[in-house]
Scaffold this active site. Structure first.
Site, PDB file in Angstrom:
ATOM      1  N   GLU A  40       0.874  -1.160   0.000  1.00 54.92           N
ATOM      2  CA  GLU A  40       0.000   0.000   0.000  1.00 54.92           C
ATOM      3  C   GLU A  40       0.923   1.224   0.000  1.00 54.92           C
ATOM      4  O   GLU A  40       1.812   1.319   0.860  1.00 54.92           O
ATOM      5  CB  GLU A  40      -0.883   0.011   1.255  1.00 54.92           C
ATOM      6  CG  GLU A  40      -1.827   1.194   1.211  1.00 54.92           C
ATOM      7  CD  GLU A  40      -2.717   1.358   2.435  1.00 54.92           C
ATOM      8  OE1 GLU A  40      -2.681   0.499   3.332  1.00 54.92           O
ATOM      9  OE2 GLU A  40      -3.438   2.366   2.458  1.00 54.92           O
ATOM     10  N   ARG A 267       5.297 -12.865   9.547  1.00 56.96           N
ATOM     11  CA  ARG A 267       5.988 -11.636   9.171  1.00 56.96           C
ATOM     12  C   ARG A 267       7.346 -11.572   9.862  1.00 56.96           C
ATOM     13  O   ARG A 267       7.566 -12.187  10.895  1.00 56.96           O
ATOM     14  CB  ARG A 267       5.142 -10.407   9.481  1.00 56.96           C
ATOM     15  CG  ARG A 267       4.802 -10.194  10.949  1.00 56.96           C
ATOM     16  CD  ARG A 267       4.131  -8.840  11.175  1.00 56.96           C
ATOM     17  NE  ARG A 267       3.095  -8.548  10.185  1.00 56.96           N
ATOM     18  CZ  ARG A 267       3.024  -7.405   9.486  1.00 56.96           C
ATOM     19  NH1 ARG A 267       3.908  -6.462   9.654  1.00 56.96           N
ATOM     20  NH2 ARG A 267       2.062  -7.216   8.639  1.00 56.96           N
ATOM     21  N   LYS A 277       4.300   0.864   9.690  1.00 56.92           N
ATOM     22  CA  LYS A 277       4.455   2.129   8.962  1.00 56.92           C
ATOM     23  C   LYS A 277       3.872   3.291   9.758  1.00 56.92           C
ATOM     24  O   LYS A 277       4.363   4.407   9.671  1.00 56.92           O
ATOM     25  CB  LYS A 277       3.794   2.023   7.587  1.00 56.92           C
ATOM     26  CG  LYS A 277       4.657   1.255   6.595  1.00 56.92           C
ATOM     27  CD  LYS A 277       4.082   1.301   5.198  1.00 56.92           C
ATOM     28  CE  LYS A 277       3.075   0.212   5.005  1.00 56.92           C
ATOM     29  NZ  LYS A 277       2.675   0.024   3.604  1.00 56.92           N
TER      30      LYS A 277
HETATM   31  P1  ATP Z   1       3.001  -2.482   8.217  1.00 59.62           P
HETATM   32  O1  ATP Z   1       2.098  -3.419   8.950  1.00 59.62           O
HETATM   33  O2  ATP Z   1       4.433  -2.657   8.531  1.00 59.62           O
HETATM   34  O3  ATP Z   1       2.608  -1.074   8.325  1.00 59.62           O
HETATM   35  P2  ATP Z   1       1.665  -3.371   5.904  1.00 59.62           P
HETATM   36  O4  ATP Z   1       1.439  -4.807   6.022  1.00 59.62           O
HETATM   37  O5  ATP Z   1       0.512  -2.473   6.158  1.00 59.62           O
HETATM   38  O6  ATP Z   1       2.923  -2.921   6.713  1.00 59.62           O
HETATM   39  P3  ATP Z   1       1.702  -3.358   3.062  1.00 59.62           P
HETATM   40  O7  ATP Z   1       2.106  -2.251   2.181  1.00 59.62           O
HETATM   41  O8  ATP Z   1       0.291  -3.742   3.107  1.00 59.62           O
HETATM   42  O9  ATP Z   1       2.249  -3.008   4.491  1.00 59.62           O
HETATM   43  O10 ATP Z   1       2.597  -4.632   2.779  1.00 59.62           O
HETATM   44  C1  ATP Z   1       2.925  -5.101   1.507  1.00 59.62           C
HETATM   45  C2  ATP Z   1       3.316  -6.531   1.599  1.00 59.62           C
HETATM   46  O11 ATP Z   1       4.427  -6.688   2.456  1.00 59.62           O
HETATM   47  C3  ATP Z   1       2.198  -7.379   2.164  1.00 59.62           C
HETATM   48  O12 ATP Z   1       2.085  -8.536   1.388  1.00 59.62           O
HETATM   49  C4  ATP Z   1       2.648  -7.683   3.565  1.00 59.62           C
HETATM   50  O13 ATP Z   1       2.160  -8.928   3.968  1.00 59.62           O
HETATM   51  C5  ATP Z   1       4.160  -7.676   3.428  1.00 59.62           C
HETATM   52  N1  ATP Z   1       4.774  -7.313   4.686  1.00 59.62           N
HETATM   53  C6  ATP Z   1       4.556  -6.207   5.422  1.00 59.62           C
HETATM   54  N2  ATP Z   1       5.261  -6.236   6.572  1.00 59.62           N
HETATM   55  C7  ATP Z   1       5.959  -7.393   6.554  1.00 59.62           C
HETATM   56  C8  ATP Z   1       6.878  -8.015   7.455  1.00 59.62           C
HETATM   57  N3  ATP Z   1       7.218  -7.458   8.617  1.00 59.62           N
HETATM   58  N4  ATP Z   1       7.388  -9.210   7.105  1.00 59.62           N
HETATM   59  C9  ATP Z   1       7.067  -9.790   5.945  1.00 59.62           C
HETATM   60  N5  ATP Z   1       6.207  -9.269   5.053  1.00 59.62           N
HETATM   61  C10 ATP Z   1       5.662  -8.083   5.349  1.00 59.62           C
HETATM   62 MG    MG Z   2      -1.210  -3.921   4.863  1.00 57.95          MG
END
Ligand code: ATP
Ligand code: MG
Length: 562
Positions: A40, A267, A277
């Site tokens: 995102e 994760r 984020k």
């Molecule tokens: P955050 O929770 O850190 O704010 P998010 O999951 O909202 O991040 P996205 O932009 O939705 O961020 O993530 C994009 C991709 O990266 C998704 O497929 C998510 O599952 C993966 N992702 C995000 N954080 C991690 C992590 N700590 N380890 C592995 N994959 C991750």
């Molecule tokens: Mg997300």
């Protein structure tokens, strides 16, 4: 293939590789492997995302498949082009290529709208006029059913008309939503008539003012995977409970073939940092750091500026593996990976970070010798660098002690050390200021002991720079951003920012060998005996700025053993 051999092979495959191997063997995906990385664009990518990028692009590369880049841009108030661009830069820098497959969930807004109408027509979705608070309050608990919306059974025609008028902008934000009609008593809360669309009169960075209703992530995500023909939709564990909903959508849209299948992995969590984020944005907006790419941030852009290499992050991502259960990885592993890479690939340099003057009394006043230093002992083919040597030098203050303990093998009155690449010197006496601080160390040298020409051995070897030749540099010594393992483990009412490490940045003036004078942004060095450093983008002609990537050894391991 012999059974034994097969076992050996699957044994070294992670569970996703095992799934894919099986799918390919059984023809489940018609020989295709198609993954995607779906960020995102509401912030910069962090090391957790790097794990997901390496995994998704890595699997596609390994199995001759494809990996799409898809921006899940369904929330215009939090998203921006700046974030889109930074994400693309970071993925490219990590070494991955989405070719021409740069997609956006917003590209599918028309299709998603039509799919939603399809569900309404089937009696599987309805326009609900409860407010957000009413819906939240009426959700119930896993063991008690949720409150049934009074609009749940309104006629299909009415929902279609209202949905159309929601799209046309006739209603204010929050006044209506489109909900899936599933089951308000489901033990899975995500199945309790989840919201599919909300009204939001907000400009979108791509579709501008075309839409004032936006799909919820859960509605957009699975359908986007389907529209892109994704075979293996890989996400993190928290989405496991959303899977029945994604399946329900596809079932009710009557999708029979080419259905994406979802797999969840744990994760990546790292100690001594935060990765959400939202929290990273808080650090940026509150000026706790200099920006998303502050070298202390766990963002990819921060790690890049800090001097991390793409290869070190890829190796790290491989080493942490693909787990099915939540775990926390030690920051020391990430640091280990970059040390290994930089040890092999960075040139050596001598730099004195806390200088004290050393004068060789019996060395000619106006003489300069050009000595040869090895560029990189791991890569002898890179040859030598020239290092000027003269009567007046600087050494590291901590390499001298007036009254040393027995095990101190560095310089002290009456003791001998080797100056790296140069001669053996002996400390004769010191000069002090009125406060008693040593300001000059006076030595004598033995001309017969020049490095390479002499076999005489001493216990200590020190790095140094020549006072008349060294170049001044700003050196930014970075340390961990938080000084506790889990900054989010807080007492009631606590703030994770209270756990920031007050000593995470120290700026000093150091002296470096002149050979580095014209070094360019991003170049990486090992300062001998000290650590790995890179040239910061703030560096300009006449003003060298170095960032410490990582010290030579894990100083935290020692500290925590105490
Ligand atoms: P955050 O929770 O850190 O704010 P998010 O999951 O909202 O991040 P996205 O932009 O939705 O961020 O993530 C994009 C991709 O990266 C998704 O497929 C998510 O599952 C993966 N992702 C995000 N954080 C991690 C992590 N700590 N380890 C592995 N994959 C991750
Ligand atoms: Mg997300």
């Amino acid at each position: 293939m012999k059974e034994e051999e097969k076992n050996k092979q699957t044994g070294s495959l992670n569970f996703l590789e095992q799934v894919i191997t099986k799918d390919l063997e059984q023809g489940n995906t018609k020989g295709r492997v198609h993954t995607r990385f779906p960020p995102e664009p509401n912030g910069y990518l962090h090391i957790g995302h790097a794990k997901s990028i390496c995994l998704n692009f890595g699997l596609a590369n390994k199995y001759n498949g494809k990996c799409n880049l898809r921006f899940d841009d369904t929330n215009p108030t939090k998203e921006s082009i700046e974030y889109v661009n930074s994400i693309k830069e970071d993925i490219r820098w990590l070494g991955f290529d989405w070719e021409d497959r740069e997609y956006y969930a917003s590209d599918y807004f028309d299709k998603l709208y039509e799919m939603a109408r399809y569900l309404i027509k089937k009696g599987k979705a309805y326009v609900c006029e409860m407010t957000g608070e009413e819906i939240a309050a009426g959700r119930g608990t896993p063991s008690t059913p949720g409150k049934i919306s009074p609009w749940r059974d309104r006629p299909v025609e009415e929902s279609l008309d209202l949905f159309d008028r929601m799209k046309k902008g006739e209603f204010p934000d929050g006044s209506k939503v489109l909900r899936a009609k599933i089951y308000m008593a489901s033990p899975n809360m995500h199945m309790r008539d989840p919201v599919m669309y909300r009204i939001m009169h907000a400009r979108h960075h791509r579709t501008q003012d075309k839409w004032c209703i936006y799909p919820m992530y859960d509605w957009a995500h699975g359908q986007s995977d389907y529209l892109e023909n994704i075979t293996h939709s890989i996400c993190t564990l928290e989405f496991e409970v959303h899977r029945p909903l994604y399946d329900w959508f596809l079932d009710n849209l009557d999708v029979k073939v080419n259905r994406p299948r979802q797999f969840e992995f744990a994760r990546l969590n790292l100690n001594y940092t935060v990765m959400s984020k939202r929290k990273l944005l808080e650090l940026v907006e509150g000026d706790y750091v200099s920006g998303w790419n502050d070298p202390r941030m766990p963002t990819i852009s921060g790690l890049r500026r800090r001097g991390y290499t793409p290869a070190s992050i890829r190796v790290f991502s491989e080493k942490v593996g693909v787990a099915k259960r939540e775990n926390v990885i030690d920051m020391a592993l990430l640091e280990h990976c970059v040390r290994e890479d930089l040890n092999k690939n960075s040139e050596r340099l001598m730099a004195v970070l806390d200088p004290v003057k050393l004068v060789i009394d019996n060395y000619p006043d106006d003489k300069t010798e050009i000595l040869e230093g090895i560029r990189n002992p791991e890569r002898p083919e890179q040859g030598h660098r020239n290092i000027p040597f003269s009567k007046t030098l600087y050494i590291e203050r901590k390499d001298f002690m007036e009254d040393p303990p027995k095990k101190f093998f560095r310089l002290a009155p009456g003791r001998e050390v080797r100056l790296k690449y140069a001669y053996i010197v002996k400390c004769e006496n010191v000069v002090k200021d009125s406060a008693g601080n040593v300001t000059e160390i006076h030595c004598t040298y033995d001309p017969e002991t020049r490095s390479g020409n002499s076999t005489k051995k001493v216990k200590g070897t020190l790095h140094w720079v020549s006072a008349g030749h060294a170049v001044e540099a700003e050196v930014r010594l970075y340390d961990r951003l938080f000084d506790v393992e889990d900054p989010t483990d807080l007492p009631e009412g606590g703030d994770f920012k209270d756990n920031l490490n007050p000593d995470s940045l120290q700026i000093i003036k150091g002296l470096v060998e002149p050979s580095v004078k014209d070094a360019k942004q991003g170049e990486r060095y090992q300062f001998e005996r000290t650590g790995y450093f890179c040239i910061d983008p703030d560096s300009k002609p006449g003003k060298l700025v170095f960032n410490r990537t990582v010290s030579l050894r894990d100083s935290w391991a020692k500290m925590h053993k105490k």
